[in-house]
Structures are given as C-alpha cells and as structure tokens.
Design a protein around this motif. Structure first.
Motif, PDB file in Angstrom:
ATOM      1  N   ASP A 141       6.464 -44.123  35.178  1.00  0.00           N
ATOM      2  CA  ASP A 141       6.986 -45.353  35.776  1.00  0.00           C
ATOM      3  C   ASP A 141       8.301 -45.792  35.145  1.00  0.00           C
ATOM      4  O   ASP A 141       8.779 -46.890  35.427  1.00  0.00           O
ATOM      5  CB  ASP A 141       5.949 -46.481  35.678  1.00  0.00           C
TER       6      ASP A 141
ATOM      7  N   SER B 176      14.512 -38.481  45.288  1.00  0.00           N
ATOM      8  CA  SER B 176      13.674 -39.563  45.803  1.00  0.00           C
ATOM      9  C   SER B 176      12.206 -39.273  45.514  1.00  0.00           C
ATOM     10  O   SER B 176      11.825 -38.174  45.121  1.00  0.00           O
ATOM     11  CB  SER B 176      13.886 -39.699  47.307  1.00  0.00           C
ATOM     12  N   ARG B 177      11.399 -40.279  45.754  1.00  0.00           N
ATOM     13  CA  ARG B 177       9.956 -40.093  45.567  1.00  0.00           C
ATOM     14  C   ARG B 177       9.414 -39.001  46.489  1.00  0.00           C
ATOM     15  O   ARG B 177       8.559 -38.214  46.103  1.00  0.00           O
ATOM     16  CB  ARG B 177       9.218 -41.409  45.833  1.00  0.00           C
TER      17      ARG B 177
ATOM     18  N   ARG C  82      10.249 -35.574  45.089  1.00  0.00           N
ATOM     19  CA  ARG C  82       9.391 -35.272  43.933  1.00  0.00           C
ATOM     20  C   ARG C  82       7.975 -34.914  44.387  1.00  0.00           C
ATOM     21  O   ARG C  82       7.363 -33.985  43.864  1.00  0.00           O
ATOM     22  CB  ARG C  82       9.343 -36.485  42.988  1.00  0.00           C
ATOM     23  N   ARG C  83       7.467 -35.678  45.343  1.00  0.00           N
ATOM     24  CA  ARG C  83       6.108 -35.425  45.834  1.00  0.00           C
ATOM     25  C   ARG C  83       6.008 -34.042  46.460  1.00  0.00           C
ATOM     26  O   ARG C  83       5.035 -33.309  46.245  1.00  0.00           O
ATOM     27  CB  ARG C  83       5.716 -36.515  46.828  1.00  0.00           C
TER      28      ARG C  83
END
Length: 701
Positions: free
Chosen positions: A518, A480-481, A484-485
């Motif tokens: 993206d 998920s974002r 990753r963050r």
C-alpha cells in the motif's frame, strides 16, 4: 463464512502399541499451497501421513477434508477423495514394468482404459525418462528414476492433494535438484502438496508455509520464508552443530546445516536500520544534513556559490526545518556542469561513474566513491530483504548494464543479501525463458512492460508449470493497478514490488513497495524527502500530491541538496501496517515536467526536437503520442510531424524512413512516424502541447 481448509488435522494422536507417536497435532493445508512438514528422524512425520491416508488408525483427533470428517477412512476411499501418497523409500514394485507400476496408481479410481492411457501419457510428458523406460522393470531404475516413478504413480490418481514423504531420501545432490525442480513445477501447475522432508532448506524453499515437528508435536509453524531465516528455528533444530562438527546437528547434515556452512552470516543479518522511533531517525537526519551541507560547501565550488548566494553557511543548519533555507538543485545544473557536476571530492576518490539518459550529448553523469557504492549496495540489499528475498532465491535480472545504474545495482544488492544472481540483462525473450526454466529463477527484476511481455509469452508457450518465479521486482516506469494485476495473474500469482530510484540519487533501490503493497518505503536514513508544489516551490501538507525533492545525508562524490526529481508523489503519514518504521510515500504518479519514460528510456521532447530539426524537409511542429496495447501491454510511440512548407508529398516515404532511423540511432527506441501537411497541427500563443500520453487510464495507487 470462509471456505474450509482442503485438509485439516485437529488434535491428532497416534500410538504404536503403548508408545505414543503423535501428541495433539494440528495442521492445515489450503488448496493451491505447498506445505512443508519438517523434522528429524523419529519426529512423527511419516506417522502423520499414514494417519491421513488411512494406512494407520489414529488414537484420537480428527482428519477433515473440505470440512468433512474422514478420520479412519480406508486408503482406497482417501484416493477416491482426491489424496495420493508417494511413500518414503518409494516402494515401487521391482518386477513390474514402469507402465505397470503407473497403472496401479489409478486402480482405486476404476477408470476406463482410455482414461488410464491418457493419464499415463501425461505422466510420460512430465517425466521424460520414464517414457524412455516404460517397458523396463522398475527394479532396474536408478534411485532418482524410482522416485520419479513413485511420484508419477501418485499423479495417476489426479490428486487434489499430493503427499510426498521424503522425496530426496538417499538421492545424490544433483538428482535431488531434479526432484525438487519437478516439485516446483507441480506446484506451479496448481497441485496442492504436503511435503515431508528432513532436508529443511529444500522443504522451506519449496513451500508457502511450514510446520516443524519434534517428538511427535508441532513445535513451530509459519510462513516458510520467515522460518528459513529465523534464528530461533536454527537454534532449536541445529543444536550443537558447528562448522567443525556439522553432524552434531539434530537434523544431521539435512538442509539447515548446509545453509549454515555455505552462507554462515546471511540468515541472521538484517539491512534495516536500528531506529526504534521517529525521534531517533530525525536526530540521524539532522546530523546527516549538517554533514552534507558542510561537505558540499567545502568540497564543491558550485555548491559554495549557491549556498553563499542564499546566505546559508554550514553553521546555519541547526534544525531539520532549516532545510527550507537551502537552494534547489535541478537536472539543468547537472547538464550545465557536465561531465562532473556536483563533484565534492578529489578525482582520485571517485572509483566509478554512472549516467542517466538526457538530452543528446549531455547525459547526467554522477561519480561514486567507494563509500557511496557500499551504501548503495547496502540499501539495495534492504530492498530485497523487504521484498522477502532470501539466500535461497535465484534472482534473474532483466535490466540494462554498463553506464546505466540499473543492472549493477540489482546484481550487487542481490549478491550482498546472499541470493544467486542470474544477470541476463535486457536479453531476448527466448534467452530469458531458457534461464527461467533451466536455472529455476524465483525472482524476476525488470520494467513493468518487460514483466508483462514475459508473462504473456510464458502463457502463449504453455510453460507456466515450468516457471518458478514467485516475486517480480520492477521499476523505471509507471504502471496501473490493472497492469500489475495482469502481470501477477499471468505469472501464476507472483507478488509484485515497485522499486524506486534515480541515478542522481545513487540509482535504483532508494525505496521499495512494502509487503502490504500500500506504499513505498524510502530510506530516510540515507536521504530526506520533501514534497513541494512544483509551481510555488512551497511544501505541501502530508497526503497532498506534489513534486519529490531529495537531499542526501551521506553521499560523498556528488551530494544532492534539495534536488528536484520532477517525480510526482505524496507523503503518507502515520505507521504502516507492515510494521516498518521507515517513512513512506505513494507510488510515482507522474512528472512535473514533460519528460517521457518510454520502454525504460528517459526521453526529453527537446531531444526529439533536436533530431527532427536536423532532417531537411520537416516543419517545426510535431506531436508525440504514447499508447499502450491492452492485450500485449506494449508501449508504442507515434510522432506526428508536419512536412516543411512547400515540400512535396512524394517525399513522405523517404522522410518517414529517415525519422525512424535517426530516432532509433540516437535514442535506441523504435517509433512510428506519420507526416501531415504543413499547418495541419494546431498553433497556440501559449506553449504547444507536444506530448499526448494515454497509456494509463486507471488508478496507479
């Protein structure tokens, strides 16, 4: 309004008497950056540093610190403002001890004795050799040790901006390695650095952006990675240098010449296709589709039978749209015709096999001709190129080797692009951390879970400033974002690239996240990608989610014709902001079947069913629960299984142990097992839900 640059030089000029040394120099440094200033002797680099530090008065122009004009300030004031200089030639005081030299670095700050001692201990911790020689006269140190002392003296001021003037000057290559390791560590710990160097290769590989000086002017600037491989830069700065006469370079043997001699072809070679528009790609795809259908029809009994049943011959393919007339291929076909499914060439042309995980005893084995391997290596190198990996990178590989495709693909693609491969494999954490520090790896290749595990361990051990990883290339599982963050933050801002692929389609490397992060660019010159509705099997419009179907264009040993990958994604129409013409899709959202990806292993519920059914005392109903610990990022699998009807609850411990043992033995993963009473799990007249996956709760794209 954006924040001002930490340091800004505007239209700066300087003279030595009547001789002008700087001509309208403009340069900026932002907090947290390492900026390289590269040029030959006499280019004006040292003069510029002297003007910044107030050691020399500029003739015109401005020096701004945090947006405030400091032009003409005294050196002491510049030190108090947060600047420190390590001068060319080191300029240590030879008759003073190491400790006394270090104390001088804090004089301008007028710090108390206790604070000075505390800062000295911090320097000794970073430079172990200085600690061993603290009472030794500086003049008796080696050149490398004197450079460490000069850097330590500058660090005594705890600068916001460290100016390093020719830190490798006059040092042996091994000592230069050590000095640049320290520079990397300083950058990782948050020190902002303006690095002046003749050794262009070293400077560019250690910095974020660079300014190139010649004749007192900035003649080129940009991201260091781009400048490092720019043929115009090489032509401008290498001059008439050749393999036989490297000394003819305008930079002599300083840096770029060394690259040119050691890896002559890597910096000008691109692995991207030469297509200039979508029409050229479509023409290439049609030729490849026609070749594949004919090759499969003539070389594979399986494909001939399927194509004839669909009333399709090689001559039937006249347009790209004719691909929808071709029959689908599935993973079941690969397992049914085990061990050499889809084989379309004679055995003597197959030079290697790889396999992906599958149901017990029925792995999906894929053969490769030499051309298949060459193609795979070529477009894997393309992945590295899109991620900005260069021959100066050191790529630490933490994925499996052997019959799996992953390790071999990552390594061979790395070597193809000319970077240094560090093939540790899925080794233990201690081994990986040791190599990260000792080898100074800059790129880490792994699953997302492994990357998170490493990042948290680095933070736990407090060694972030000793790690040089700036890119992470990961695959094999969804992320998920938020995950990753977290990985990026714990790795000190490392850039993440999601890489795609599957064994049936060569292996990993069939696409990668672009630098604008993206989308996934996929290699449309090697395969056609369709998105279909997994229920109706009809194409879906661009932008809608569906199942990925792939058809290879030049794969020899085991070509794929409309192979249902079961991965869920969507096509993204229109050009990408990164400038690439290659087509693109979203990151993988999930699966259209119930395959589980757990810790890098594909697991079919039917495999679990096979294992459990062979253990006496268990019922037929079970559930698979997948969770992810938010703090550690680790995935966990719990099996809930019913005891068999009439089985005594006193056997629970014995059965739980046997379940864990058999799953570990056959699937190579550790799980938790929980036994419940017979009839405790729900029954339904429809297909029972077996898999409960709560690992990803936020968006993935």
């Amino acid at each position: 309004m954006s924040a001002p640059h930490l340091l800004a030089i505007e239209n700066l000029t300087a003279h030595y008497g009547a001789a002008q040394a700087l001509f309208g120099v403009d340069l900026t440094v932002d907090a947290g950056q390492t900026v390289a200033l590269v040029g030959a002797n006499g280019a004006g680099k040292t003069t510029l540093l002297k003007c910044i530090m107030g050691l020399m008065r500029a003739s015109n122009g401005r020096v701004l610190l945090d947006g405030q004009k400091v032009t003409g300030s005294s050196p002491a004031k510049m030190v108090r403002s947060g600047l420190a200089l390590t001068p060319e030639g080191r300029e240590v005081f030879p008759d003073l001890s190491v400790a006394e030299n270090l104390e001088l670095g804090a004089v301008a700050l007028k710090a108390g004795r206790r604070e000075v001692v505390r800062r000295m201990e911090a320097v000794y911790e970073r430079f172990g050799r200085l600690a061993e020689r603290r009472e030794q006269p500086a003049g008796t140190l080696s050149g490398g040790e004197q450079q460490m002392l000069a850097m330590g003296r500058a660090l005594m001021a705890k600068p916001r901006l460290l100016l390093l003037d020719e830190p490798s000057l006059g040092l042996a290559p091994l000592i230069t390695d050590e000095i640049f390791t320290i520079i990397h560590q300083l950058a990782r710990s948050g020190v902002t650095i303006l690095l002046v160097e003749q050794n262009a290769a070293r400077a560019l590989s250690a910095s974020h952006k660079a300014f190139l000086m010649a004749g007192g002017r900035i003649v080129q600037q940009g991201n260091s990675d781009d400048l490092l491989v720019d043929p115009r830069l090489r032509a401008a700065f290498l001059g008439a240098a050749s393999h036989e006469k490297p000394e003819a370079s305008r930079l002599g043997a300083a840096g770029l010449t060394n690259i040119r001699l050691e890896k002559p072809d890597m910096h000008q070679k691109s692995f991207m296709p030469a297509f200039t528009d979508e029409q050229a790609l479509a023409e290439h795809q049609l030729k490849g589709l026609q070749w594949t259908v004919r090759h499969a029809f003539e070389g594979s009994a399986f494909y001939r039978e399927r194509l004839e049943a669909a009333d399709v011959s090689p001559e039937s393919i006249q347009r790209l749209e004719d691909i929808t007339r071709l029959p689908f291929t599935t993973a079941d076909d690969l397992r049914e015709f085990y061990p050499f499914p889809l084989r379309s060439v004679p055995f003597e042309q197959i030079v290697r096999i790889h396999a992906s995980s599958g149901t017990t005893g029925k792995r999906k084995i894929i053969g490769y001709t030499q051309k298949d391997l060459d193609d795979w290596i070529h477009f894997f190198a393309r992945c590295y190129e899109m991620a900005g990996v260069t021959p100066l990178d050191r790529v630490q590989i933490a994925v499996g080797y052997g019959i799996w495709t992953a390790g071999m693909g990552f390594q061979l693609g790395c070597e193809k692009i000319g970077a240094m491969a560090v093939p540790v494999g899925p080794g233990n954490v201690d081994m990986h951390l040791q190599f990260m520090q000792d080898v100074r790896s800059t790129v880490f290749c792994s699953t997302a879970s492994m990357a998170l595990l490493m990042a948290e361990e680095i933070q736990r051990r407090g060694i972030a400033d000793k790690i040089s990883i700036n890119k992470i290339i990961y695959g094999s599982e969804r992320s998920s974002r938020s995950m990753r963050r977290k990985i990026s933050e714990l790795f000190g801002g490392a850039e993440l690239f999601d890489i795609t692929g599957l064994t049936e389609l060569y292996g990993p490397g069939t696409g990668i996240e672009c630098p604008d992060h993206d989308c996934i660019h996929y290699w449309g010159d090697y395969y056609i990608l369709e998105i279909i509705d997994p229920v109706t099997l009809q194409p879906v419009p661009n932008g809608e989610w569906g199942e990925m179907v792939v058809t290879t264009l030049c794969k020899e040993a085991a070509p794929l014709i409309r192979y249902r990958t079961r991965d869920i994604t969507r096509m993204i129409p229109g050009p990408c902001t990164c400038g690439s013409l290659l087509p693109r899709h979203s990151r993988i959202k999930g699966r259209s079947d119930d395959t589980i990806k757990f810790r890098g292993v594909n697991i079919y519920p039917s495999t679990i069913d096979t294992i459990l059914s062979a253990i006496p005392g268990l019922g037929s109903e079970y559930q698979i629960h997948l969770t992810r610990d938010e703090d550690s990022g680790k995935d966990f699998m719990k099996l809930k299984i019913e005891r068999g009807e009439g089985v005594d609850a006193g056997r629970t411990a014995e059965l739980v142990h046997e379940i864990g043992y058999q799953v570990k033995k056959q699937l190579l993963v550790s799980i938790q097992a929980e036994l419940v009473d017979y009839g405790a799990l729900p029954r339904t007249e429809r297909k029972s839900q077996r898999v409960f996956d709560s690992r990803i709760t936020d968006e993935i794209v």
